[in-house]
Design a protein around this motif. Structure first.
Motif, PDB file in Angstrom:
ATOM      1  N   ALA A 108       0.810  -1.214   0.000  1.00 51.46           N
ATOM      2  CA  ALA A 108       0.000   0.000   0.000  1.00 51.46           C
ATOM      3  C   ALA A 108       0.848   1.271   0.000  1.00 51.46           C
ATOM      4  CB  ALA A 108      -0.920  -0.001   1.211  1.00 51.46           C
ATOM      5  N   ASP A 109       2.165   1.142  -0.161  1.00 49.88           N
ATOM      6  CA  ASP A 109       3.051   2.299  -0.092  1.00 49.88           C
ATOM      7  C   ASP A 109       3.241   2.960  -1.457  1.00 49.88           C
ATOM      8  OD1 ASP A 109       3.458   1.977   2.603  1.00 49.88           O
ATOM      9  OD2 ASP A 109       5.252   0.766   2.362  1.00 49.88           O
ATOM     10  N   THR A 124      15.073   3.069 -16.736  1.00 48.14           N
ATOM     11  CA  THR A 124      13.633   3.272 -16.907  1.00 48.14           C
ATOM     12  C   THR A 124      12.994   3.045 -15.548  1.00 48.14           C
ATOM     13  OG1 THR A 124      13.783   2.435 -19.154  1.00 48.14           O
ATOM     14  CG2 THR A 124      11.588   2.530 -18.173  1.00 48.14           C
ATOM     15  N   ILE A 125      12.406   4.103 -14.993  1.00 44.07           N
ATOM     16  CA  ILE A 125      11.859   4.034 -13.633  1.00 44.07           C
ATOM     17  C   ILE A 125      10.351   4.246 -13.660  1.00 44.07           C
ATOM     18  CG2 ILE A 125      11.859   5.110 -11.352  1.00 44.07           C
ATOM     19  CD1 ILE A 125      14.765   5.831 -11.781  1.00 44.07           C
ATOM     20  N   THR A 126       9.650   3.391 -12.924  1.00 42.82           N
ATOM     21  CA  THR A 126       8.217   3.569 -12.703  1.00 42.82           C
ATOM     22  C   THR A 126       8.022   3.815 -11.215  1.00 42.82           C
ATOM     23  OG1 THR A 126       7.742   2.014 -14.480  1.00 42.82           O
ATOM     24  CG2 THR A 126       5.938   2.536 -12.990  1.00 42.82           C
ATOM     25  N   ALA A 127       7.502   4.993 -10.875  1.00 41.41           N
ATOM     26  CA  ALA A 127       7.265   5.354  -9.472  1.00 41.41           C
ATOM     27  C   ALA A 127       6.037   6.252  -9.401  1.00 41.41           C
ATOM     28  CB  ALA A 127       8.482   6.054  -8.894  1.00 41.41           C
ATOM     29  N   HIS A 128       5.616   6.558  -8.196  1.00 40.95           N
ATOM     30  CA  HIS A 128       4.414   7.376  -8.013  1.00 40.95           C
ATOM     31  C   HIS A 128       4.713   8.869  -8.086  1.00 40.95           C
ATOM     32  CE1 HIS A 128       3.492   3.485  -6.050  1.00 40.95           C
ATOM     33  NE2 HIS A 128       2.372   3.643  -6.720  1.00 40.95           N
ATOM     34  N   PHE A 129       5.870   9.273  -7.546  1.00 39.56           N
ATOM     35  CA  PHE A 129       6.252  10.683  -7.538  1.00 39.56           C
ATOM     36  C   PHE A 129       7.728  10.795  -7.879  1.00 39.56           C
ATOM     37  CE2 PHE A 129       3.160   9.920  -4.087  1.00 39.56           C
ATOM     38  CZ  PHE A 129       2.079  10.626  -4.591  1.00 39.56           C
ATOM     39  N   VAL A 130       8.108  11.905  -8.509  1.00 37.29           N
ATOM     40  CA  VAL A 130       9.514  12.155  -8.848  1.00 37.29           C
ATOM     41  C   VAL A 130       9.789  13.633  -8.604  1.00 37.29           C
ATOM     42  CG1 VAL A 130      11.268  12.055 -10.652  1.00 37.29           C
ATOM     43  CG2 VAL A 130       9.462  10.367 -10.626  1.00 37.29           C
ATOM     44  N   SER A 131      10.896  13.923  -7.911  1.00 43.05           N
ATOM     45  CA  SER A 131      11.258  15.324  -7.687  1.00 43.05           C
ATOM     46  C   SER A 131      11.834  15.907  -8.976  1.00 43.05           C
ATOM     47  CB  SER A 131      12.273  15.436  -6.547  1.00 43.05           C
ATOM     48  OG  SER A 131      13.511  14.894  -6.950  1.00 43.05           O
ATOM     49  N   ALA A 148       3.276   6.092 -11.884  1.00 36.71           N
ATOM     50  CA  ALA A 148       2.203   5.148 -11.557  1.00 36.71           C
ATOM     51  C   ALA A 148       1.088   5.906 -10.853  1.00 36.71           C
ATOM     52  CB  ALA A 148       2.735   4.043 -10.664  1.00 36.71           C
ATOM     53  N   GLU A 149      -0.131   5.527 -11.151  1.00 38.84           N
ATOM     54  CA  GLU A 149      -1.293   6.203 -10.567  1.00 38.84           C
ATOM     55  C   GLU A 149      -1.774   5.526  -9.285  1.00 38.84           C
ATOM     56  OE1 GLU A 149      -3.039   8.917 -11.677  1.00 38.84           O
ATOM     57  OE2 GLU A 149      -1.667   9.284 -13.328  1.00 38.84           O
ATOM     58  N   ARG A 150      -1.558   4.213  -9.187  1.00 38.81           N
ATOM     59  CA  ARG A 150      -2.092   3.443  -8.066  1.00 38.81           C
ATOM     60  C   ARG A 150      -0.981   2.714  -7.321  1.00 38.81           C
ATOM     61  NH1 ARG A 150      -7.712   1.882  -8.842  1.00 38.81           N
ATOM     62  NH2 ARG A 150      -8.521   2.881 -10.687  1.00 38.81           N
ATOM     63  N   MET A 168      -0.948   1.820 -13.879  1.00 35.67           N
ATOM     64  CA  MET A 168      -1.029   3.002 -14.738  1.00 35.67           C
ATOM     65  C   MET A 168      -2.453   3.521 -14.910  1.00 35.67           C
ATOM     66  SD  MET A 168       1.999   3.338 -15.197  1.00 35.67           S
ATOM     67  CE  MET A 168       3.331   2.287 -14.758  1.00 35.67           C
ATOM     68  N   LYS A 169      -3.429   2.705 -14.518  1.00 39.43           N
ATOM     69  CA  LYS A 169      -4.827   3.093 -14.698  1.00 39.43           C
ATOM     70  C   LYS A 169      -5.162   4.247 -13.758  1.00 39.43           C
ATOM     71  CE  LYS A 169      -8.490   0.187 -16.200  1.00 39.43           C
ATOM     72  NZ  LYS A 169      -9.230  -1.041 -16.045  1.00 39.43           N
ATOM     73  N   PRO A 170      -5.635   5.373 -14.299  1.00 38.19           N
ATOM     74  CA  PRO A 170      -5.938   6.503 -13.409  1.00 38.19           C
ATOM     75  C   PRO A 170      -7.119   6.203 -12.497  1.00 38.19           C
ATOM     76  CG  PRO A 170      -6.508   7.026 -15.679  1.00 38.19           C
ATOM     77  CD  PRO A 170      -5.877   5.680 -15.690  1.00 38.19           C
ATOM     78  N   LYS A 171      -7.072   6.802 -11.321  1.00 40.08           N
ATOM     79  CA  LYS A 171      -8.164   6.631 -10.367  1.00 40.08           C
ATOM     80  C   LYS A 171      -9.358   7.456 -10.830  1.00 40.08           C
ATOM     81  CE  LYS A 171      -5.259   5.882  -6.354  1.00 40.08           C
ATOM     82  NZ  LYS A 171      -4.893   6.345  -5.033  1.00 40.08           N
ATOM     83  N   ALA A 172     -10.542   6.985 -10.496  1.00 39.87           N
ATOM     84  CA  ALA A 172     -11.755   7.708 -10.868  1.00 39.87           C
ATOM     85  C   ALA A 172     -11.845   8.993 -10.065  1.00 39.87           C
ATOM     86  CB  ALA A 172     -12.975   6.839 -10.619  1.00 39.87           C
ATOM     87  N   ARG A 173     -12.128  10.064 -10.735  1.00 39.79           N
ATOM     88  CA  ARG A 173     -12.290  11.348 -10.067  1.00 39.79           C
ATOM     89  C   ARG A 173     -13.777  11.568  -9.793  1.00 39.79           C
ATOM     90  NH1 ARG A 173      -7.476  10.797 -10.707  1.00 39.79           N
ATOM     91  NH2 ARG A 173      -5.895  12.314 -11.175  1.00 39.79           N
ATOM     92  N   LEU A 174     -14.077  12.217  -8.699  1.00 35.93           N
ATOM     93  CA  LEU A 174     -15.472  12.519  -8.400  1.00 35.93           C
ATOM     94  C   LEU A 174     -15.932  13.666  -9.285  1.00 35.93           C
ATOM     95  CD1 LEU A 174     -15.462  12.357  -4.516  1.00 35.93           C
ATOM     96  CD2 LEU A 174     -16.499  10.740  -6.068  1.00 35.93           C
ATOM     97  N   ARG A 175     -17.043  13.472  -9.924  1.00 36.44           N
ATOM     98  CA  ARG A 175     -17.581  14.517 -10.789  1.00 36.44           C
ATOM     99  C   ARG A 175     -18.941  14.929 -10.273  1.00 36.44           C
ATOM    100  NH1 ARG A 175     -16.065  11.441 -16.291  1.00 36.44           N
ATOM    101  NH2 ARG A 175     -13.840  11.843 -16.229  1.00 36.44           N
TER     102      ARG A 175
END
Length: 182
Positions: A108-109, A124-131, A148-150, A168-175
Motif C-alpha cells: 500500500a506504499d 527506466t523508472i516507474t514510481a508514483h512521484f519524482v522530484s 504510476a497512478e495506483r 497506470m490506470k488513473p483513479k476515478a475522479r469525483l464529478r
C-alpha cells in the motif's frame, strides 16, 4: 530456639474478612457496599484518584491528529538506485514491484524518487512521484520516467487486468452531477 518454634508476632496474622455471609457477621446483605448505585455493582472500579491534584490526563495537552487516508510515501534516492544497479540487485528497468522488494515496503506504499546522487547509466523508472532534480538527472542520463497512478494493492484489486496495467490506470475522479433543467 529452633525453626519449629518460630511463630508470627501476636496480632500480626488476621483472618480474612468474610463478606456477604449473613446478617450476623456484620457484613452480610449488602456486603459493606451500601445500597444500590454503580459502586455497589460488580465490575465497578474507581477511576484513578489523585486526591484533589489535577489528574494527569487533564495536565497533559491534547495534540495531533492521525489522517485516516494518509499516503505512506517512501523516499528513494538516485544514489540508492545507482548502488542497487552496481550490486546487481536492480536492472536498467525499475518498477514499483522492484522498489517494494528493494525497500522492503508494503503493497500500500507510494514511492518518490529523489535527486540525491548521480546516475551513470540510463534507467527506466516507474514510481508514483519524482522530484524535479531527480527527473532532470534521470533524463540527462538517458533514462525515462513513468508515473504510476495506483499502489500495488490497488492495482491487484482491479479485475481482469495485469498489475503493470493496473498501476497506470488513473483513479476515478469525483464529478459533480449536472442538473437537468426542466
Amino acid at each position: 530456639m529452633d525453626l519449629s518454634s518460630l511463630r508470627p508476632a501476636k496480632g500480626a496474622v488476621k483472618n480474612k474478612k468474610r463478606i456477604g455471609r449473613g446478617p450476623g457477621s456484620g457484613n452480610g446483605t449488602t456486603a459493606g457496599k451500601g445500597n444500590k448505585g454503580q459502586q455497589s455493582r460488580s465490575g465497578y472500579t474507581r477511576p484513578v484518584s489523585e486526591g484533589g491534584q489535577m489528574p494527569i490526563y487533564r495536565r497533559l495537552p491534547k495534540f495531533g491528529f492521525t489522517k485516516p487516508n494518509r499516503k505512506n510515501v517512501i523516499p528513494v534516492n538516485l544514489s540508492q538506485i545507482a548502488l542497487w544497479m552496481e550490486n546487481g540487485k536492480a536492472t536498467s528497468e525499475i518498477t514499483v514491484e522492484n522498489l517494494k522488494s528493494l525497500c522492503s515496503a508494503r503493497r500500500a506504499d507510494y514511492f518518490k524518487i529523489l535527486g540525491n546522487g548521480e546516475l551513470k547509466s540510463p534507467v527506466t523508472i516507474t514510481a508514483h512521484f519524482v522530484s524535479k532534480s531527480a527527473q532532470e538527472k534521470i533524463l540527462q542520463a538517458g533514462g525515462t520516467i513513468t508515473l504510476a497512478e495506483r499502489t500495488l494493492l490497488e492495482a491487484e484489486r482491479i479485475k481482469d487486468t495485469p498489475v503493470e496495467e493496473g498501476l497506470m490506470k488513473p483513479k476515478a475522479r469525483l464529478r459533480k452531477k449536472k442538473k437537468i433543467k426542466s
